[in-house]
Design a protein around this motif. Structure first.
Motif, PDB file in Angstrom:
ATOM      1  N   ALA A 131      32.411  32.700  42.779  1.00 40.13           N
ATOM      2  CA  ALA A 131      33.318  34.122  42.825  1.00 40.13           C
ATOM      3  C   ALA A 131      32.478  35.138  44.071  1.00 40.13           C
ATOM      4  O   ALA A 131      32.985  35.513  44.623  1.00 40.13           O
ATOM      5  CB  ALA A 131      33.291  34.913  41.629  1.00 40.13           C
ATOM      6  N   LEU A 132      31.124  35.028  43.702  1.00 44.62           N
ATOM      7  CA  LEU A 132      30.232  36.002  44.818  1.00 44.62           C
ATOM      8  C   LEU A 132      30.512  35.455  46.412  1.00 44.62           C
ATOM      9  O   LEU A 132      30.781  36.190  46.988  1.00 44.62           O
ATOM     10  CB  LEU A 132      28.854  35.594  44.478  1.00 44.62           C
ATOM     11  N   LEU A 133      30.679  34.037  46.319  1.00 49.23           N
ATOM     12  CA  LEU A 133      30.854  33.604  47.849  1.00 49.23           C
ATOM     13  C   LEU A 133      32.067  33.765  48.185  1.00 49.23           C
ATOM     14  O   LEU A 133      32.387  34.208  49.556  1.00 49.23           O
ATOM     15  CB  LEU A 133      30.362  32.039  47.917  1.00 49.23           C
TER      16      LEU A 133
ATOM     17  N   SER B 277      31.648  29.536  38.121  1.00 54.75           N
ATOM     18  CA  SER B 277      32.573  30.461  38.610  1.00 54.75           C
ATOM     19  C   SER B 277      31.909  31.755  39.014  1.00 54.75           C
ATOM     20  O   SER B 277      32.400  32.253  40.068  1.00 54.75           O
ATOM     21  CB  SER B 277      33.262  30.908  37.146  1.00 54.75           C
ATOM     22  N   GLY B 278      30.705  31.960  38.386  1.00 50.53           N
ATOM     23  CA  GLY B 278      30.144  33.436  39.018  1.00 50.53           C
ATOM     24  C   GLY B 278      29.482  33.042  40.443  1.00 50.53           C
ATOM     25  O   GLY B 278      29.787  34.004  41.433  1.00 50.53           O
ATOM     26  N   ILE B 279      28.764  31.997  40.616  1.00 51.10           N
ATOM     27  CA  ILE B 279      28.425  31.749  42.081  1.00 51.10           C
ATOM     28  C   ILE B 279      29.624  31.555  42.863  1.00 51.10           C
ATOM     29  O   ILE B 279      29.436  32.243  44.182  1.00 51.10           O
ATOM     30  CB  ILE B 279      27.593  30.450  41.974  1.00 51.10           C
TER      31      ILE B 279
ATOM     32  N   GLY C 157      34.130  36.246  47.292  1.00 47.44           N
ATOM     33  CA  GLY C 157      34.335  37.669  47.538  1.00 47.44           C
ATOM     34  C   GLY C 157      33.505  38.175  48.929  1.00 47.44           C
ATOM     35  O   GLY C 157      34.102  38.985  49.666  1.00 47.44           O
ATOM     36  N   LEU C 158      32.506  37.577  49.376  1.00 56.12           N
ATOM     37  CA  LEU C 158      31.609  38.112  50.541  1.00 56.12           C
ATOM     38  C   LEU C 158      32.452  37.401  51.569  1.00 56.12           C
ATOM     39  O   LEU C 158      32.728  38.121  52.715  1.00 56.12           O
ATOM     40  CB  LEU C 158      30.381  37.434  50.415  1.00 56.12           C
TER      41      LEU C 158
ATOM     42  N   PHE D  39      34.436  33.674  35.221  1.00 55.08           N
ATOM     43  CA  PHE D  39      33.002  34.112  34.781  1.00 55.08           C
ATOM     44  C   PHE D  39      32.730  35.062  33.926  1.00 55.08           C
ATOM     45  O   PHE D  39      31.986  35.083  32.868  1.00 55.08           O
ATOM     46  CB  PHE D  39      32.388  34.711  36.196  1.00 55.08           C
TER      47      PHE D  39
ATOM     48  N   PHE E 130      39.595  34.139  44.147  1.00 49.70           N
ATOM     49  CA  PHE E 130      38.679  35.057  43.849  1.00 49.70           C
ATOM     50  C   PHE E 130      39.070  35.431  42.446  1.00 49.70           C
ATOM     51  O   PHE E 130      38.391  35.564  41.603  1.00 49.70           O
ATOM     52  CB  PHE E 130      38.486  36.220  44.487  1.00 49.70           C
TER      53      PHE E 130
ATOM     54  N   PHE F   9      36.416  34.962  39.499  1.00 48.46           N
ATOM     55  CA  PHE F   9      35.871  36.262  38.747  1.00 48.46           C
ATOM     56  C   PHE F   9      36.168  36.284  37.338  1.00 48.46           C
ATOM     57  O   PHE F   9      35.152  36.537  36.516  1.00 48.46           O
ATOM     58  CB  PHE F   9      36.240  37.295  39.647  1.00 48.46           C
TER      59      PHE F   9
END
Length: 307
Positions: free
Chosen positions: A51-53, A47-49, A55-56, A200, A193, A197
């Motif tokens: 969410a980062l992608l 979920s963290g990986i 979000g970008l 995560f 997202f 997020f």
């Protein structure tokens, strides 16, 4: 827009075949890497990986502009339900097979349909859909053991199957929140997202609180599992799904999406050497038939806002 969307063609079938195979591999990947990374940590990192992608991507597209103020409450709730779903998946895979988890997770459309029936007049269920719900629950009862006595049942697998069903309920509840709130009008990347997020934060926080951060061994299998789930499943495959939704009829896509549990069962048997009982096979077929009937009236556009 809807008039410009195409019906099913060979390209859609081939791409949906690939997507369903990817989605069906999720539970198998978690189970395969469980000795190196605890399932709970896998779903948190996944979920963290993602969410980062996402979000970008949102920053690049400026997709969230004007939407945060009116969607954050529903977004937090959807994210909490998403976290609950993957908590049940992670816990359930300790007890049951990836094949069983793939089928019970995909009861989600049944619970979504029931929730939307209660909340939205436009989503009232028809007779054929009620038949589908009845078939689905009959299939669940059959897959849980059918005519076996309590002495014959594997209680550990029964617990895992129950957790899989709870995961399906949580997914269904997430769909209801999305459909019945401002999130139904927001950019899909924002909805995705929120879920990734919040999940995560909650899953990693829970793992740390109860001492389930380990084992954490970076092997080719564990790295492959986390990257496959975080990058391929939760990011690339969902973007592909959204891209297809803009070009094809959602009802056609949904029929193809129900190949996912079939891939999950197949991969579980071929990769993990999981056994299949006649009760489970018969129950799974009833579940899939029931889901198909319930989805026949097109409520499912938001069903795969995320998987």
């Amino acid at each position: 827009m809807s008039a410009q969307r195409k019906g099913a063609d060979a390209f859609l079938f081939q791409l949906m075949l690939l997507l369903c195979a990817i989605w069906g591999m999720q539970q198998v990947a978690i189970k395969l890497a469980a000795d190196d990374i605890a399932p709970l940590m896998q779903v948190a990192l996944r979920s963290g990986i993602a969410a980062l992608l996402v979000g970008l991507l949102m920053l690049w597209q400026r997709a969230a502009r004007g939407w945060l103020g009116c969607t954050w409450r529903a977004g937090v709730l959807a994210g909490a339900l998403f976290a609950l779903e993957f908590f049940f998946i992670a816990r359930g895979l300790h007890y049951t097979s990836a094949s069983h988890m793939a089928v019970f997770l995909y009861t989600a459309p049944i619970f979504s349909a029931l929730g939307l029936h209660l909340l939205l007049p436009s989503e009232r269920l028809h007779a054929l859909q009620w038949l589908g719900i009845a078939l689905c629950f009959a299939g669940v009862a059959t897959a849980f053991g059918g005519g076996l006595s309590l002495d014959e049942l594997d209680t550990r697998m029964l617990l895992g199957d129950a957790l899989g069903l709870l995961a399906g309920m949580s997914w269904g509840a997430t769909t209801v929140v999305v459909r019945a709130s401002k999130l139904s009008e927001a950019p899909p990347t924002l909805t995705l997202f929120y879920q990734l997020f919040i999940a995560f934060l909650l899953l990693l926080g829970y793992a740390a609180a109860v001492g389930q951060l380990g084992p954490l061994r970076w092997t080719p299998i564990s790295i492959g599992s986390v990257l496959m789930q975080g990058v391929v499943v939760s990011f690339l495959s969902y973007l592909t799904w959204f891209w297809l939704l803009r070009r094809y009829l959602a009802s056609n896509m949904a029929v193809f999406s129900f190949m996912t549990p079939l891939f999950g069962v197949t991969f579980g048997v071929l990769i993990l050497d999981e056994p299949l009982s006649l009760n489970f096979i018969a129950g799974s077929l009833l579940v899939l038939l029931g889901i198909t009937l319930v989805s026949s009236h097109g409520w499912l556009r938001e069903r795969l806002i995320r998987i």
